[in-house]
Design an enzyme around this catalytic site. Sequence first.
Site, PDB file in Angstrom:
ATOM      1  N   GLY A  48       0.953  -1.321   0.040  1.00 29.61           N
ATOM      2  CA  GLY A  48       0.052   0.000   0.037  1.00 29.61           C
ATOM      3  C   GLY A  48       0.802   1.240   0.061  1.00 29.61           C
ATOM      4  N   THR A  49       0.309   2.088  -0.676  1.00 33.55           N
ATOM      5  CA  THR A  49       1.003   3.564  -0.860  1.00 33.55           C
ATOM      6  C   THR A  49      -0.293   4.406  -0.940  1.00 33.55           C
ATOM      7  OG1 THR A  49       1.477   3.244  -3.038  1.00 33.55           O
ATOM      8  CG2 THR A  49       3.313   2.884  -1.620  1.00 33.55           C
ATOM      9  N   THR A  50      -0.289   5.837  -0.806  1.00 28.31           N
ATOM     10  CA  THR A  50       0.772   6.830  -0.196  1.00 28.31           C
ATOM     11  C   THR A  50       0.199   7.580   0.828  1.00 28.31           C
ATOM     12  OG1 THR A  50       1.591   6.877  -2.622  1.00 28.31           O
ATOM     13  CG2 THR A  50       1.997   8.931  -1.084  1.00 28.31           C
TER      14      THR A  50
END
Length: 277
Positions: A48-50
């Site tokens: 997962g990002t951001t």
Amino acid sequence: MTSVPGAAGAGGISSFTEYLRVHAPDRLPHNMIAPGTDSAATGLVPHGTTIVAVSHPGGVVLAGDRRATMGNLIATRDVDKVYVTDEFTAAGIAGTAGIAIEMIRLFAVELEHYEKIEGVPLTLDGKASRLATMVRSNLGAALQGLAAVPLLVGFDAEGDADGRGRIFSFDVAGSRHEERGGYAAIGSGSAFARSSLKKLYQPDLSAAQALDVAVEALYDAADDDSATGGPDLVRRIFPTAARVTAEGADLVAETEIESAAEAVVARRRADQEGERA
């Protein structure tokens, strides 16, 4: 985090993480990965990002996109990456989703456990140090490509003379850094988000303006980073955010974030139409 038998009487150990290390090491996030896991398989684990953070007079806003990727595929479109961890802190996660989420859940229990054992809450600097230790404990998995890195924000009435929220970032080795420029970003889209924040940030932002800046930075990150999800107007999926002030830490209402995201989309659409005119 599932309950651990006997944890209520933790023998006076103020660190719940240390208690687990002694009595139930299999419950620690970094032990979720078997030793010697093939690093080639890490692309099959959702990441997962951001995450971005923006401070303002009176507090700080933390916001994150909703996309998790698995290699070149979108694994999840609506994962939550922003969590309220106690009364005056919130944390966002980037990296290996499963490990990072469990790390932040354990961190929240760690803070509550410490206060129950010691009778007083940890200072904000103490909380950042505890989280740094937890990140450091995941170094072995990080070297296999399963890094989990948080962004911590909090409000410290005694430790912040100008009444702003404070922002702490971490590297995979557990080193902590206080971001004194008023904003920060982590994750694969962080370079684009930080560039956006650098242009949009002002020291005198209101709480609402800080949220707008955070959402716009996520939009800019999604524009250039395929692992970052932008506002999904069809599915009605928008970033999540938390706001920490002297009154406490709370998740921002979905309607408020939706309005901020739609305003960004409307401005960009107007700019595009203006260029074509």
